[in-house]
Motif scaffolding. Sequence first.
Motif, PDB file in Angstrom:
ATOM      1  N   VAL A 112       1.898   9.540   2.258  1.00 35.61           N
ATOM      2  CA  VAL A 112       2.003   8.159   2.751  1.00 35.61           C
ATOM      3  C   VAL A 112       1.346   8.040   4.122  1.00 35.61           C
ATOM      4  N   ARG A 113       1.598   9.002   4.995  1.00 34.43           N
ATOM      5  CA  ARG A 113       0.990   8.972   6.335  1.00 34.43           C
ATOM      6  C   ARG A 113      -0.524   9.134   6.235  1.00 34.43           C
ATOM      7  N   GLN A 114      -0.976   9.998   5.338  1.00 35.67           N
ATOM      8  CA  GLN A 114      -2.409  10.264   5.195  1.00 35.67           C
ATOM      9  C   GLN A 114      -3.172   9.030   4.699  1.00 35.67           C
ATOM     10  N   PHE A 115      -2.613   8.341   3.696  1.00 37.10           N
ATOM     11  CA  PHE A 115      -3.348   7.256   3.051  1.00 37.10           C
ATOM     12  C   PHE A 115      -3.095   5.876   3.647  1.00 37.10           C
ATOM     13  N   THR A 116      -2.008   5.702   4.400  1.00 36.26           N
ATOM     14  CA  THR A 116      -1.715   4.381   4.970  1.00 36.26           C
ATOM     15  C   THR A 116      -1.608   4.392   6.483  1.00 36.26           C
TER      16      THR A 116
ATOM     17  N   PHE B 253      11.716  17.265 -11.660  1.00 30.48           N
ATOM     18  CA  PHE B 253      11.480  18.300 -10.651  1.00 30.48           C
ATOM     19  C   PHE B 253      12.648  19.285 -10.617  1.00 30.48           C
ATOM     20  N   ALA B 254      12.335  20.549 -10.713  1.00 30.07           N
ATOM     21  CA  ALA B 254      13.359  21.588 -10.615  1.00 30.07           C
ATOM     22  C   ALA B 254      13.913  21.627  -9.193  1.00 30.07           C
ATOM     23  N   LYS B 255      15.089  22.272  -9.043  1.00 24.22           N
ATOM     24  CA  LYS B 255      15.770  22.285  -7.756  1.00 24.22           C
ATOM     25  C   LYS B 255      14.889  22.863  -6.654  1.00 24.22           C
ATOM     26  N   ASP B 256      14.126  23.902  -6.985  1.00 22.77           N
ATOM     27  CA  ASP B 256      13.312  24.536  -5.952  1.00 22.77           C
ATOM     28  C   ASP B 256      12.002  23.795  -5.690  1.00 22.77           C
ATOM     29  N   GLN B 257      11.737  22.713  -6.444  1.00 24.71           N
ATOM     30  CA  GLN B 257      10.517  21.935  -6.252  1.00 24.71           C
ATOM     31  C   GLN B 257      10.749  20.645  -5.472  1.00 24.71           C
ATOM     32  N   ARG B 258      12.023  20.245  -5.345  1.00 23.34           N
ATOM     33  CA  ARG B 258      12.316  18.921  -4.782  1.00 23.34           C
ATOM     34  C   ARG B 258      11.899  18.804  -3.319  1.00 23.34           C
ATOM     35  N   LEU B 259      12.209  19.818  -2.524  1.00 22.82           N
ATOM     36  CA  LEU B 259      11.843  19.773  -1.114  1.00 22.82           C
ATOM     37  C   LEU B 259      10.332  19.733  -0.948  1.00 22.82           C
ATOM     38  N   LYS B 260       9.638  20.528  -1.747  1.00 24.84           N
ATOM     39  CA  LYS B 260       8.174  20.551  -1.674  1.00 24.84           C
ATOM     40  C   LYS B 260       7.586  19.184  -2.012  1.00 24.84           C
ATOM     41  N   HIS B 261       8.135  18.541  -3.060  1.00 28.86           N
ATOM     42  CA  HIS B 261       7.614  17.230  -3.459  1.00 28.86           C
ATOM     43  C   HIS B 261       7.952  16.166  -2.412  1.00 28.86           C
ATOM     44  N   ALA B 262       9.151  16.234  -1.849  1.00 29.14           N
ATOM     45  CA  ALA B 262       9.538  15.278  -0.813  1.00 29.14           C
ATOM     46  C   ALA B 262       8.596  15.382   0.389  1.00 29.14           C
ATOM     47  N   ARG B 263       8.253  16.599   0.752  1.00 30.52           N
ATOM     48  CA  ARG B 263       7.307  16.781   1.858  1.00 30.52           C
ATOM     49  C   ARG B 263       5.921  16.274   1.515  1.00 30.52           C
ATOM     50  N   GLN B 264       5.558  16.382   0.234  1.00 28.99           N
ATOM     51  CA  GLN B 264       4.265  15.848  -0.184  1.00 28.99           C
ATOM     52  C   GLN B 264       4.236  14.322  -0.022  1.00 28.99           C
ATOM     53  N   LEU B 265       5.329  13.642  -0.444  1.00 34.08           N
ATOM     54  CA  LEU B 265       5.395  12.191  -0.268  1.00 34.08           C
ATOM     55  C   LEU B 265       5.321  11.827   1.215  1.00 34.08           C
ATOM     56  N   HIS B 266       6.046  12.582   2.020  1.00 33.02           N
ATOM     57  CA  HIS B 266       6.064  12.363   3.464  1.00 33.02           C
ATOM     58  C   HIS B 266       4.653  12.453   4.041  1.00 33.02           C
ATOM     59  N   ARG B 267       3.898  13.409   3.577  1.00 29.60           N
ATOM     60  CA  ARG B 267       2.548  13.644   4.085  1.00 29.60           C
ATOM     61  C   ARG B 267       1.531  12.635   3.515  1.00 29.60           C
TER      62      ARG B 267
ATOM     63  N   VAL C 259       6.826   7.989   7.736  1.00 31.54           N
ATOM     64  CA  VAL C 259       8.041   7.736   6.960  1.00 31.54           C
ATOM     65  C   VAL C 259       8.996   8.911   7.079  1.00 31.54           C
ATOM     66  N   CYS C 260      10.253   8.668   6.696  1.00 30.16           N
ATOM     67  CA  CYS C 260      11.234   9.727   6.503  1.00 30.16           C
ATOM     68  C   CYS C 260      11.681   9.682   5.052  1.00 30.16           C
ATOM     69  N   VAL C 261      11.988  10.853   4.499  1.00 30.41           N
ATOM     70  CA  VAL C 261      12.361  10.951   3.084  1.00 30.41           C
ATOM     71  C   VAL C 261      13.715  11.639   2.970  1.00 30.41           C
ATOM     72  N   GLY C 262      14.657  10.962   2.294  1.00 30.82           N
ATOM     73  CA  GLY C 262      15.953  11.551   1.996  1.00 30.82           C
ATOM     74  C   GLY C 262      16.139  11.630   0.499  1.00 30.82           C
ATOM     75  N   VAL C 263      16.564  12.777  -0.005  1.00 29.01           N
ATOM     76  CA  VAL C 263      16.713  12.998  -1.445  1.00 29.01           C
ATOM     77  C   VAL C 263      18.127  13.472  -1.747  1.00 29.01           C
TER      78      VAL C 263
ATOM     79  N   ARG D  45       0.834  -1.210   0.000  1.00 30.16           N
ATOM     80  CA  ARG D  45       0.000   0.000   0.000  1.00 30.16           C
ATOM     81  C   ARG D  45       0.869   1.261   0.000  1.00 30.16           C
ATOM     82  N   VAL D  46       1.970   1.214   0.766  1.00 31.63           N
ATOM     83  CA  VAL D  46       2.897   2.348   0.748  1.00 31.63           C
ATOM     84  C   VAL D  46       3.454   2.535  -0.664  1.00 31.63           C
ATOM     85  N   GLN D  47       3.829   1.420  -1.294  1.00 30.08           N
ATOM     86  CA  GLN D  47       4.375   1.504  -2.648  1.00 30.08           C
ATOM     87  C   GLN D  47       3.350   2.081  -3.631  1.00 30.08           C
ATOM     88  N   GLU D  48       2.098   1.704  -3.494  1.00 31.61           N
ATOM     89  CA  GLU D  48       1.054   2.227  -4.380  1.00 31.61           C
ATOM     90  C   GLU D  48       0.925   3.741  -4.261  1.00 31.61           C
TER      91      GLU D  48
END
Length: 427
Positions: free
Chosen positions: A128-132, A112-126, A136-140, A85-88
């Motif tokens: 995964v927690r919301q839907f499952t 993703f442009a350089k200034d978008q990467r942090l925003k997208h990483a935070r979206q993944l972080h949020r 998690v922690c995210v390192g890029v 489910r996390v992978q989905e």
Amino acid sequence: MTMIGLVDCNSFYVSCERVFQPRFLGLPVGVMSNNDGCVIALSNELKALGIKMGTPAFEIQHLVRQGRIHLLSSNYELYGDMSARVQEVLEEYSAGVEPYSIDEMFVRFDGFAKDQRLKHARQLHRKVRQFTGIPVCVGVAPTRTLAKLANRAAKKIPTYQGVCVLHPDSRETQVLLKKIELGDVWGVGRRLVERLAVIGIKSAWDLAQADPKRIRRQFSVTLERTTLELRGIPCIEMNDFHEPRQRIMTSRSFGKLTGDMSEIREAIRQHGQRGAEKLRSQNSLARAVLVFLKTNPFRQDLPQYSPSLILELPRPTNDSRAILSATGQALQRIYRKGYLYQKGGVMLLDLIDAGRQQLSLFDTPQSDADRQRSEKLMGVMDELNRRMGRSTVTLGRPSPGAAWHLRCANRSARYTTRWDELPIVRV
């Protein structure tokens, strides 16, 4: 610059349990290994009490009886489904996912442009927690080795709040590499740490600044790649997750020692069926099967006997019936009375791609029809088990309470894969 993220589920087994049992939130919780032997997953609260990974469960049972800690039996069916489910979720919000383990997945950040990467990483972080419900922690970073270190920073340093994005030429990355010990670098084991210390390399930063060619001459090409990766130069590619395995092993220790042939036959039958399912899932055929038994080597007061036998199959197959027939024959030949067995298993060998099977000169239209019927039958069984839960349809049913069943006195319900274990809401 191509960037890649590593998403790591926090205390994954414990987190899966907490999703469905929120009463464990904030409490010291551990998950035990097969047969409830030792602790293999710990919540932060349990770690704070000084309990280590691998602690034998019997040594801390007094804390369980006092209500100070909570120990649960492993529930791999639940953990595997939650991992899927996390992978989905990650696949929905990223350009691609490469699973590394049940609780770690590399995620592509292409486009993703350089200034978008942090925003997208935070979206993944949020998300995964919301839907499952899994934290998690995210390192890029530009490489997988740096992504591992970024993930570690995201987990260990509170100011990152679970998300860390590193660029190889930044001051932030330099400071971080100087703080990280060599033993915390992906792929650098204890012996390597000792050997590198002799030549003055003691931190991740030291290794990043070392001459790659010298590292290759004195150590290995693998460590040279790690050195380059620490500099932000991608050198390590994950094996294709969908690449077929060359052999498939299914085995597990019995819940208690047994010499009962009927019980052992049931265990081998279960392992054979599971192996055949894995074989079909990767679209492979097996040419041979290996069956083995083991007594407990630590019980020197008991007779020792650990046989194995390989049988060639009449033709390459992934049909559970043919595989179970062969495993049954092998077991019959290696089993001996008078021994108490601790473990048994099945290995499928000499695997080939089902789409590249070379037919025999003696094959007939009837043989082809038999293969088609086999594929159809196995396909129906797999689909029913996928939709209705594993072991909904099996060849033979296991006896309840048999000695080979795992000890799992404190296993939670398999909430997401068993209809009869669905959570019940009372209002």
